[in-house]
Scaffold this motif. Structure first.
Motif, PDB file in Angstrom:
ATOM      1  N   THR A 165      33.771  49.586  50.882  1.00 41.62           N
ATOM      2  CA  THR A 165      34.859  49.609  51.862  1.00 41.62           C
ATOM      3  C   THR A 165      36.136  50.137  51.223  1.00 41.62           C
ATOM      4  O   THR A 165      36.267  50.220  50.005  1.00 41.62           O
ATOM      5  N   LEU A 167      39.011  48.671  51.396  1.00 42.48           N
ATOM      6  CA  LEU A 167      39.651  47.541  50.719  1.00 42.48           C
ATOM      7  C   LEU A 167      39.121  47.406  49.288  1.00 42.48           C
ATOM      8  O   LEU A 167      39.883  47.267  48.320  1.00 42.48           O
ATOM      9  N   VAL A 191      47.698  43.333  48.687  1.00 43.00           N
ATOM     10  CA  VAL A 191      46.378  43.235  48.064  1.00 43.00           C
ATOM     11  C   VAL A 191      46.326  42.007  47.156  1.00 43.00           C
ATOM     12  O   VAL A 191      45.386  41.220  47.206  1.00 43.00           O
ATOM     13  N   TYR A 194      45.948  38.738  49.154  1.00 42.28           N
ATOM     14  CA  TYR A 194      44.645  38.448  49.754  1.00 42.28           C
ATOM     15  C   TYR A 194      43.556  38.289  48.698  1.00 42.28           C
ATOM     16  O   TYR A 194      42.622  37.515  48.884  1.00 42.28           O
TER      17      TYR A 194
END
Lengths: 288, 336
Positions: A165, A167, A191, A194
């Protein structure tokens, strides 16, 4: 040892290793991306178990407890990143060690105030409550099998997110070269937040998942923290694949060590770690 | 520089005078408490040699401290005290050997790895005593008699007396402080500090970085063992908890609280933290919560410890003299 007993032990070892992988991958990701060492990782494992016990006893539902405990852990992770951890990025490791030690003391006392210090057990959900009869004397709990499956799925999901992905690409780029990634316009603060919250959630998830197969007790985080460290040292810091290998190695070593060498089983994993340090000081998959 | 030195000398002299007079001024409880504080100050002092001067954040010093206690317990006969002439050297030698093995393995790693590896090996010793029967398992062992300091059957110092015990610990602290001071001022100490500030440069200048670090690690473990030996003797009891990493982390807090890279810093930090704990224990039931919050506040508000606070509180002139010590605290991660 007959083949059935061997298979049961093998399954136990793999299951132990899988849970260890979930917890340790959170630790290694947080270090890889944020460059922050978090000694309080084990405390969140403990907190996850206590939260799921508390929520299960209040709501009477394991599923609700599972979701609730996970959500609380994730939100707690975001809050802690915002208040403390953000300011730790780039500080020396000593400061990070002290901060997380302070956090452990606070979390332990809060747990004491909120949930007490009693040992608890959590009932698995009813539809996973039975066990499979293997031979006349041996049976295997369904929940343990389900645990293996859930862990495998989660491990697959972690690898998918990291490798496939956008991310995951950002996370991997950040681990590789933080400054360059920032220069490319990636919102790193987001980033970081999370990833940290995700790492905490993984630790709590480990605690939630093992609560029905082991007991929930105050000191459970400490043991898990040390094991996660050994996993990370074995696998190489920041490497999720390394954490998977390290975790399975430790799960199997510990389980079979208890069967074959009960006297010295508690130090076997450290002997394993010493061996890896002699051979590859940066871990099996660590960068030189 | 010279006037800063004289400031420190004056402070040290005052502290020493107060420490010597203490048993004549305070009650038994406080003398025992002071002996306990001195032994923990020695632990912090030993840790500072590797953390402050060597830049190596060791998380297994409590294991050396506790291992020494177990060794004393093993060597204490059932009918009387162990002879200190045998038990102390054996304890120091065994701990040195264990530290050498752990050091050789851990020092192959850097920075955050070193923290994790030392923590893991420390916990290995914890589990060794906790899970097996060699040291009474999780119950620990009693040491019914304090070690005997005797020559040809004549007791030189009676450690059962609180006052003598206190003076022996004070002498040990002074001795080890002098040793650390001499080490740090020697070429060995300069090599250790050089390797901390820039390992590659130190290596290319020809310093045997690995051996210097290993020697510092082993010496510091032996100082921790000396403290642990007397600590176990004082309490008459040793349990696995003493080896646990929470104890190592607490010792780190002492070092940082007092201020890194100085001799008086960790000693002051140990005394301050113990005093604080005593105060908190008597005021709050959840004292560890407050302790945790104080540690977090220390990290954010006072990273240089009491040394930094002193620098902020002293008048301008003296502040300039203290400043270099405050600036010596690394702001950015020194390990690459």
């Amino acid at each position: 040892m007959d083949i059935v007993t061997f298979a049961v032990q093998l399954l136990n070892g793999v299951q132990y290793g899988l849970v260890l992988f979930l917890v340790a991958s959170g630790l290694t990701l947080v270090f890889g991306i944020l460059g922050v060492i978090n000694l309080a990782h084990g405390a969140f494992y403990m907190l996850g178990a206590y939260l799921s016990w508390y929520l299960a006893s209040v709501t009477g539902s394991f599923a609700l407890a599972f979701v609730g405990a996970l959500a609380i852990a994730f939100l707690l992770g975001i809050a802690l990143e915002e208040v403390f951890v953000k300011r730790m990025i780039g500080r020396d490791h000593l400061a990070q060690v002290l901060l997380s030690f302070g956090l452990i003391l606070v979390i332990d006392e809060l747990r004491q105030i909120l949930f007490g210090k009693d040992v608890h057990s959590v009932a698995p959900p009813a539809w996973l409550g039975g066990s499979i009869q293997l031979t006349e004397v041996l049976s295997y709990p369904v929940y343990r099998l389900a645990l293996c499956v859930v862990c495998l799925v989660l491990a697959g999901a972690i690898f998918y997110v990291l490798q496939k992905t956008r991310l995951g690409m950002v996370v991997r780029a950040g681990a590789e070269n933080r400054d360059m990634t920032r220069a490319l316009g990636i919102p790193f603060d987001l980033v970081n937040r999370y990833v940290f919250a995700g790492g905490i959630a993984l630790a709590a998830l480990g605690g939630i998942l093992v609560a029905p197969v082991s007991t929930v007790f105050p000191g459970m985080g400490d043991g898990m923290l040390i094991l996660s460290f050994v996993v990370v040292v074995l696998g190489g810091i920041g490497s999720v694949a390394g954490a998977a290998i390290g975790a399975l190695l430790i799960g199997l070593t510990d389980t079979f060590g208890k069967v074959f060498f009960p006297q010295i089983s508690s130090i076997l994993i450290y002997v394993l770690m010493a061996g890896v340090l002699l051979w590859r000081p940066n871990g099996l998959l660590g960068k030189a | 520089m010279t006037s800063r030195l004289s400031h420190q000398t004056l402070l040290a002299a005052l502290l020493l005078a107060a420490a010597t007079a203490l048993p004549f001024l305070a009650g038994d409880y406080y003398v025992q408490f002071a002996a306990k504080a001195i032994l923990l100050a020695m632990l912090a002092l030993s840790l500072n040699l590797v953390v402050g001067y060597g830049g190596l954040v060791s998380m297994c010093h409590a294991a050396f401290f506790g291992l020494a206690g177990y060794l004393l317990a093993f060597m204490t006969p059932e009918s009387g005290g162990a002879s200190i002439w045998l038990s102390l050297p054996v304890t120091l030698a065994v701990v040195a050997a264990v530290a050498a093995v752990i050091g050789v393995l851990s020092l192959r790693t850097r920075g955050v790895y070193f923290i994790m590896v030392t923590l893991a090996f420390g916990e290995m010793l914890f589990y060794l005593f906790h899970d097996t029967k060699i040291g009474g398992g999780s119950d620990g062992l009693y040491i019914y008699f304090k070690p005997e300091i005797a020559l040809a059957g004549v007791t030189l110092v009676d450690l059962e007396s609180h006052r003598s015990f206190y003076y022996v610990t004070l002498a040990c602290l002074l001795g080890t402080a002098a040793l650390v001071r001499a080490l740090v001022g020697s070429p060995f100490g300069h090599a250790l500090v050089a390797a901390k500030s820039n390992e590659r440069r130190a290596l290319s200048l020809g310093f045997p970085v690995f051996r210097v670090r290993l020697a510092a690690f082993v010496i510091s473990a032996m100082i921790a063992a000396l403290a642990g030996f007397f600590s176990a003797a004082q309490f008459g009891f040793i349990a696995p908890q003493v080896l646990g990493w929470h104890m190592s982390a607490t010792a780190l807090v002492m070092v940082v609280l007092g201020g890194l890279s100085s001799i008086l810093g960790p000693i002051a930090g140990a005394l301050a933290l113990l005093g604080l704990e005593e105060l908190l224990k008597s005021s709050f039931e959840q004292w560890k919560l407050v302790k945790g919050l104080i540690i977090i506040a220390l990290v954010f508000a006072l990273p240089g410890g009491l040394q930094q606070l002193l620098g902020l509180l002293l008048p301008e002139r003296a502040k300039d003299e203290i400043k270099p010590a405050v600036n010596a605290v690394p702001e950015v991660a020194p390990h690459v």
